[in-house]
Enzyme design. Structure first.
Site, PDB file in Angstrom:
ATOM      1  CD  GLU B 191      -3.272  -0.636   0.158  1.00 10.27           C
ATOM      2  OE1 GLU B 191      -3.240  -0.876  -0.915  1.00 10.27           O
ATOM      3  OE2 GLU B 191      -4.310   0.162   0.827  1.00 10.27           O
ATOM      4  CB  THR B 245      -5.959  10.291  -6.515  1.00 12.82           C
ATOM      5  OG1 THR B 245      -6.750   9.160  -7.389  1.00 12.82           O
ATOM      6  CG2 THR B 245      -5.343   9.537  -5.166  1.00 12.82           C
TER       7      THR B 245
END
Lengths: 376, 376
Positions: B191, B245
């Site tokens: 991640e 994003t």
């Protein structure tokens, strides 16, 4: 039965998700649940409902309300709990010498000799009057005898305990017509006038246990049940020091960094989880983890940092400031260990802060404000 | 048994209450619990432990990891949950054509055709390599076939699901030597490289249910059990829109007001309480109550406000952005009602945001990433 009710406040049954900053005055739009089933009242209409004036069912009652620990570290301003075996008593009498519909304060004993006997300036008096107005009491006068078991300005919810005991006493003497929420609102009116618009002492003092204040407008309280079978002890250490209330408020920041916000939020979540899961170790850890308020208020309490260290070294699961201080609260799951922690904290207060201090070890109070005795 | 272990990271067993801002690289001092009993290791010494290289117990395995909803309104950056029946599959094979100690990605199907097949740039590849390093795999090469059930950039933890499925697959093929915490750390490494240093997708994708991330250093995860006997349905509505994003991150404030901090903190506490108490209505209300992130990110998703209103009007207990969006999540306790809510939300996305959208109604996944099948 005709339901008549006159509130000291403008009544409206408006449900709302909104939350505004604590108002300087009592909120106008407060969600009431008056013990009657009012769920059919439209949430969008303002409705005034009156109840007939109840008669006293006792000539006198005695009530007790426990001390409370508010804030609890990352639970700042929305979480508090009640502690067992220390608090205030109110003896309330139907008194023909007091003007009907009014309250007088006949005497104050214990740690409250600085308190005003003017019922409009005294937290017990204000809460009693608020409950009398909610009940529409116009034909009976009452007198209050207040027995303070809590030192003023200790950070243990002294004003809230007096207000809670008085609110419960008035409700009991007239046959318990009001709900717990109503009593909290009456106590909140007192708190607003005496120590500020916050329910994190008054709600647990009335309800017992841990209480999360979810919102004020409408007032929404979430009781958090710490499991019965689990042990939890609070070590409360009160130094001989008057916490500078104004300074305690002044040091609070107007803004916090996003990373501190996220940290404290996650610890608040962990604190709630620890309470509901009966995890006293996790509870202590969360209690100890505040990065926003304690770092600013701590330095105003002489020796605080050293006392906290001493508590942790002695085995406390966590330690922080109770309310706005100066009392510090540590937690453990063992009473005897709690006494040792208390001794180390008292020593550290002397060594690090040159302050005398008293320690007590208390359980969670799970009952809240209650009737102790009554005379018919 | 000789315990040998070589970690891709410097290993140290330092317990600490401290929390630092998410580091840009993997944290050095991370609390590991490697499935072995290492509790006797001094918490103040840095210890390198090696385990013998395990042999594969299967020639191939297939794993599944669920989609996740992170943030959950006031749970921003520390709370997430897994949703049932949608997620990614990984088929992992012992592959003599792959260099020993390495991983290749043979194919990617489903919604992931934009993804890199370079294992060092692919979330499944990175997590697989991380687990192989934890297990000290030097003699076997592996190939991954990734089946994406989740659209990329949807706000449903797509990268975390791939990483979780890969981490679990590698652990299973070598006889399940690692603990859940280790797998979360491997996924967190993925991640960090792919979408940022946060565990609120990867932890619930691996562990199932709701997970609170209490701290990163050491990593401390608190599973929050929503009671089995209570119903909870997520309505997930994914519009055809690529959430910007960078903008989604840029609109986050660096500071928040104290009153908003207290509000969101209390709602985070209420959210945790609602989960543990099985109160789906309270959960929805808390989900809906964020005053910090949603008001800033919502306007970047066309029609979001109108879609949320439509969800609430259709009976949803609450609605907010899932992860960083653009998927919106609403909650209810009734599946049929969930479908109606989804239809109204899809209509509103078209009407208010001119966006096509797809709705699905899903339960909580209580299991997390798991082995689906294996071949000896």
């Amino acid at each position: 039965m005709a339901i008549t009710f006159q509130s000291p406040m403008k009544l409206s049954f408006i449900t709302s998700n909104g939350f505004s900053n604590p108002p300087s005055l009592y909120p106008i739009n407060t969600h009431f649940s008056f013990g009657f089933n009012l769920s059919s009242v439209s949430s969008k209409t303002q409705t005034h409902i009156t109840i007939p004036e109840p008669e006293p069912v006792f000539t006198s009652v005695k009530s007790f309300a426990p001390a409370t620990v508010a804030n609890l570290g990352p639970g700042f301003d929305f979480l508090g709990c009640a502690v067992d075996g220390v608090g205030d008593f109110v003896t309330l009498r139907v008194d023909p010498n007091v003007k009907a519909g009014e309250v007088s304060i006949s005497d104050i004993s214990g740690a409250g000799n600085k308190l005003s006997k003017d019922p409009l300036s005294n937290c017990a008096g204000i809460a009693a009057i608020s409950v009398m107005k909610m009940l529409n009491i116009q034909s009976v006068g009452l007198s209050i005898s207040l027995e303070k078991g809590l030192p003023l300005g200790s950070g243990l919810g002294s004003s809230a305990a007096s207000a809670a005991a008085a609110a419960v006493a008035v409700n009991e003497i007239f046959g318990r017509k009001l709900s717990v929420d109503d009593l909290v609102l009456a106590g909140l009116e007192s708190e607003t006038k005496v120590s500020g618009y916050h329910a994190d002492n008054i709600a647990p003092s009335i309800m017992g246990g841990f209480v999360l204040i979810r919102s004020y407008d409408p007032l929404e309280l979430i009781p958090l049940k710490f499991p019965f079978e689990k042990d939890l002890f609070f070590v409360l250490v009160n130094p001989e020091f008057e916490a500078p209330t104004k300074k305690m408020r002044a040091v609070l920041p107007s803004e916090v960094t996003m990373s501190h916000h996220i940290w404290n939020c996650s610890q608040a979540g962990a604190l709630v989880a620890a309470i509901l899961q009966g995890d006293s170790r996790g509870l202590g850890k969360a209690l100890s983890s505040d990065k926003i308020v304690e770092p600013r208020r701590g330095p105003l309490i002489p020796g605080m940092e050293g006392v906290k260290k001493a508590a942790l070294k002695a085995g406390a699961f966590g330690c922080t400031i109770s309310g706005a201080g100066p009392t510090l609260v540590a937690v453990t799951d063992d009473e005897e260990r709690g006494r040792e922690i208390g001794e180390r904290m008292v020593e550290a207060f002397m060594k690090e802060g040159n302050l005398k201090a008293l320690a007590m070890v208390k359980k969670l109070d799970r009952v809240g404000a209650r009737l102790v005795s009554s005379n018919s």
